[in-house]
Design an enzyme around this catalytic site. Structure first.
Site, mmCIF file in Angstrom:
data_model
loop_
_atom_site.group_PDB
_atom_site.id
_atom_site.type_symbol
_atom_site.label_atom_id
_atom_site.label_comp_id
_atom_site.label_asym_id
_atom_site.label_seq_id
_atom_site.Cartn_x
_atom_site.Cartn_y
_atom_site.Cartn_z
ATOM 1 N N THR A 184 3.318 7.084 -7.572
ATOM 2 C CA THR A 184 2.866 7.087 -6.176
ATOM 3 C C THR A 184 1.518 7.785 -6.012
ATOM 4 O O THR A 184 1.251 8.828 -6.612
ATOM 5 C CB THR A 184 3.902 7.780 -5.292
ATOM 6 O OG1 THR A 184 5.160 7.116 -5.451
ATOM 7 C CG2 THR A 184 3.499 7.740 -3.831
ATOM 8 N N GLY A 187 -2.604 6.453 -1.325
ATOM 9 C CA GLY A 187 -2.807 5.147 -0.703
ATOM 10 C C GLY A 187 -1.982 4.036 -1.298
ATOM 11 O O GLY A 187 -2.216 2.861 -0.997
ATOM 12 N N HIS A 237 -0.904 -6.387 -13.069
ATOM 13 C CA HIS A 237 -0.746 -6.771 -14.473
ATOM 14 C C HIS A 237 -1.784 -6.115 -15.378
ATOM 15 O O HIS A 237 -1.828 -6.405 -16.575
ATOM 16 C CB HIS A 237 -0.805 -8.295 -14.589
ATOM 17 C CG HIS A 237 0.238 -8.983 -13.768
ATOM 18 N ND1 HIS A 237 1.574 -9.018 -14.121
ATOM 19 C CD2 HIS A 237 0.148 -9.625 -12.569
ATOM 20 C CE1 HIS A 237 2.256 -9.666 -13.196
ATOM 21 N NE2 HIS A 237 1.419 -10.029 -12.235
ATOM 22 N N GLN A 299 17.831 0.790 -13.267
ATOM 23 C CA GLN A 299 18.566 2.021 -13.569
ATOM 24 C C GLN A 299 18.201 3.128 -12.594
ATOM 25 O O GLN A 299 19.078 3.883 -12.148
ATOM 26 C CB GLN A 299 18.303 2.482 -15.004
ATOM 27 C CG GLN A 299 18.976 3.818 -15.321
ATOM 28 C CD GLN A 299 19.225 4.038 -16.799
ATOM 29 O OE1 GLN A 299 19.888 3.247 -17.445
ATOM 30 N NE2 GLN A 299 18.689 5.130 -17.340
ATOM 31 N N GLU A 300 16.923 3.228 -12.241
ATOM 32 C CA GLU A 300 16.506 4.241 -11.274
ATOM 33 C C GLU A 300 17.209 4.036 -9.940
ATOM 34 O O GLU A 300 17.708 4.986 -9.329
ATOM 35 C CB GLU A 300 14.992 4.192 -11.073
ATOM 36 C CG GLU A 300 14.479 5.183 -10.040
ATOM 37 C CD GLU A 300 12.973 5.170 -9.882
ATOM 38 O OE1 GLU A 300 12.463 5.856 -8.972
ATOM 39 O OE2 GLU A 300 12.290 4.470 -10.664
ATOM 40 N N ARG A 326 38.950 24.860 11.201
ATOM 41 C CA ARG A 326 38.441 25.181 12.538
ATOM 42 C C ARG A 326 39.507 24.913 13.602
ATOM 43 O O ARG A 326 40.128 23.841 13.621
ATOM 44 C CB ARG A 326 37.197 24.332 12.815
ATOM 45 C CG ARG A 326 36.611 24.499 14.206
ATOM 46 C CD ARG A 326 35.942 25.838 14.395
ATOM 47 N NE ARG A 326 35.179 25.878 15.634
ATOM 48 C CZ ARG A 326 34.592 26.969 16.091
ATOM 49 N NH1 ARG A 326 34.685 28.108 15.416
ATOM 50 N NH2 ARG A 326 33.904 26.933 17.216
ATOM 51 N N GLY A 397 29.963 20.594 14.381
ATOM 52 C CA GLY A 397 29.463 21.177 15.622
ATOM 53 C C GLY A 397 28.194 21.993 15.379
ATOM 54 O O GLY A 397 27.357 21.640 14.547
ATOM 55 N N GLY A 422 11.645 3.048 -4.194
ATOM 56 C CA GLY A 422 11.435 1.825 -3.433
ATOM 57 C C GLY A 422 12.130 1.964 -2.088
ATOM 58 O O GLY A 422 13.323 2.223 -2.025
ATOM 59 N N GLU A 425 13.435 -0.905 2.937
ATOM 60 C CA GLU A 425 12.838 -2.148 3.423
ATOM 61 C C GLU A 425 12.394 -3.027 2.253
ATOM 62 O O GLU A 425 12.575 -4.256 2.269
ATOM 63 C CB GLU A 425 11.660 -1.839 4.350
ATOM 64 C CG GLU A 425 12.052 -1.238 5.693
ATOM 65 C CD GLU A 425 12.503 0.222 5.600
ATOM 66 O OE1 GLU A 425 13.193 0.684 6.521
ATOM 67 O OE2 GLU A 425 12.153 0.894 4.599
#
Length: 437
Positions: A184, A187, A237, A299-300, A326, A397, A422, A425
């Site tokens: 990453t 941009g 590529h 795999q990731e 609770r 709560g 990824g 979306e």
């Protein structure tokens, strides 16, 4: 079979070591057929478990066997003893300790799928999944073990030269060398063709320039797989993978980024200013980076999905325990139909998610998991994790909004799961391509 198994799994005891020695590194397709996996030895699914641990109980799930249970026991004890007590401190510091990595390596819990000849224990992907899940069950997101072990290490195992494997894999297994991968950029996120980092061929080396951001393990990494353009005119590529080592002149790290969640996990900017990368540090061939990345992404995405469901299972158990403890109007709040029905829905959705992700794990174990199915698992499981975390906060709560409660930290940690690996979306776009084919 494993001459060094005692060093790697020394906490398991003699009997367990013998069992692992008999069954380690099962061949693909046969790892599920050990004697402990015969039909007569039924393993219930987590939603059926009557154990006090509920969805986190050991000895469940048909995809696993007794040897995986032994690894799970070691991993659970490691996280409870070596990570949980220190995690709040690491959140303040923005990263975990080096000792944390070395202790995991000493127990054989890092890069478990690396072959024995390079220092690993040659286990299957299901053993790796045990480690992912046990970390998720604790709610301790600081150690970047999964990326190091099942994203970085496989690139070297699958595409590295013999010299690269011998040089780097033993350190990844021991924890002495922390791995990261840098894709990453400020941009360019999902659009790999848009990366600007480039490497120019200069004879016996490449000259690397550019920057990366949001890099997990970035502050501590000793080895970084850098995605860089070596033939910019070819777009995606023309991408190559380069092995960048800590200390190379021109390589600097930016600030440790402050995030919404995962506060103990070091996430950094990386900068490259005329860094000389020897040609022997080219990984997987020149201009072959895009193809290598596409091969490893399922795999990731699977590990993200598995950790997402595991985190949801933990959130459910925390919420159920809270509702039992609770009291309101003189009774435990779990007695209120609106709340116990909410928990019933959560458990059902998690059971559905677990069944699908376990199916994906089994497919991947047999090298049959395709990109579209991995994308389905990633987007659906991470959406589910966020939904379960939100419901868990509501069930707690006001206490669910307090950072000292694990459900609060889980809520913050969960959000990025829908972004990295990824975006969800993009996952839907990949699935849609398969639908339209």
């Amino acid at each position: 079979m494993l001459s060094n198994v005692g060093r790697h799994v020394k906490s398991l005891g003699t009997a367990a070591v013998a069992a692992v020695r008999r069954t380690a590194a099962p061949s693909v397709g046969t790892g599920l057929l050990t004697p402990s996996r015969q039909m007569s030895d039924f393993r219930p699914e987590p939603c059926m478990s009557k154990d006090e641990k509920g969805l986190l109980a050991m000895g469940t799930r048909r995809i696993f066997n007794e040897e995986h249970d032994m690894i799970r026991e070691t991993a659970r004890k490691y996280f409870e003893d070596k990570v949980v007590p220190h995690h709040a401190k690491w959140e303040q510091e923005g990263q975990v300790s080096r000792e944390c990595w070395l202790e995991a390596g000493e127990l054989g819990l890092l890069a478990m799928t690396v072959p024995e000849q390079y220092g690993g224990i040659g286990q299957d992907v299901l053993a790796a999944a045990v480690m992912w899940e046990e970390q998720a069950y604790t709610g301790c997101t600081g150690p970047g073990f999964a990326l190091h072990s099942e994203i970085v290490a496989p690139y070297l195992v699958n595409y590295g030269t013999e010299e690269q494997k011998e040089r780097f894999l033993p350190g990844l297994v021991s924890g002495a060398c922390i791995g990261a991968i840098a894709m990453t950029e400020p941009g360019a996120g999902s659009d790999l063709a848009g990366i600007k980092t480039h490497a120019v061929d200069a004879g016996d080396h490449y000259v690397l320039n550019g920057s990366k951001t949001f890099i997990t393990n970035g502050a501590m990494a000793d080895l970084v797989i850098v995605c860089a353009k070596t033939a910019p005119e070819k777009g995606a590529h023309g991408v190559s993978l380069l092995l960048l080592e800590a200390g190379m002149p021109g390589f600097t790290r930016g600030k440790n980024l402050k995030k919404l969640g995962m506060k103990a996990q070091d996430t950094s900017e990386l900068f490259f200013d005329d860094v000389k990368i020897p040609k022997e540090n080219l990984l997987g061939g020149e201009n072959k980076g895009f193809y290598r990345l596409m091969s490893e992404l399922p795999q990731e995405r699977l590990l993200i999905a598995d950790m997402a469901v595991a985190a949801g299972e933990a959130a459910f158990e925390w919420s159920r325990a809270y509702c039992k403890d609770r009291k309101a109007f003189g009774k435990p709040i779990i007695s209120k139909q609106v709340l116990n029905h909410q928990l019933a829905e959560m458990k059902t959705e998690l059971a559905v998610g677990r069944a699908f992700v376990d199916q994906c794990l089994e497919l991947h174990q047999k090298h049959k998991l395709d990109s579209a199915t991995a994308s389905m698992a990633k987007y659906w499981a991470t959406d589910l994790q966020n939904k379960i975390a939100d419901q868990g906060v509501q069930l707690h709560g006001g206490f669910g909004y307090m950072w000292e409660y694990p459900i609060c930290r889980m809520y913050a940690d969960a959000r990025v799961q829908r972004i990295y690996g990824g975006t969800n979306e993009i996952m839907k776009e990949l699935i849609a391509r398969d639908v339209m084919a």
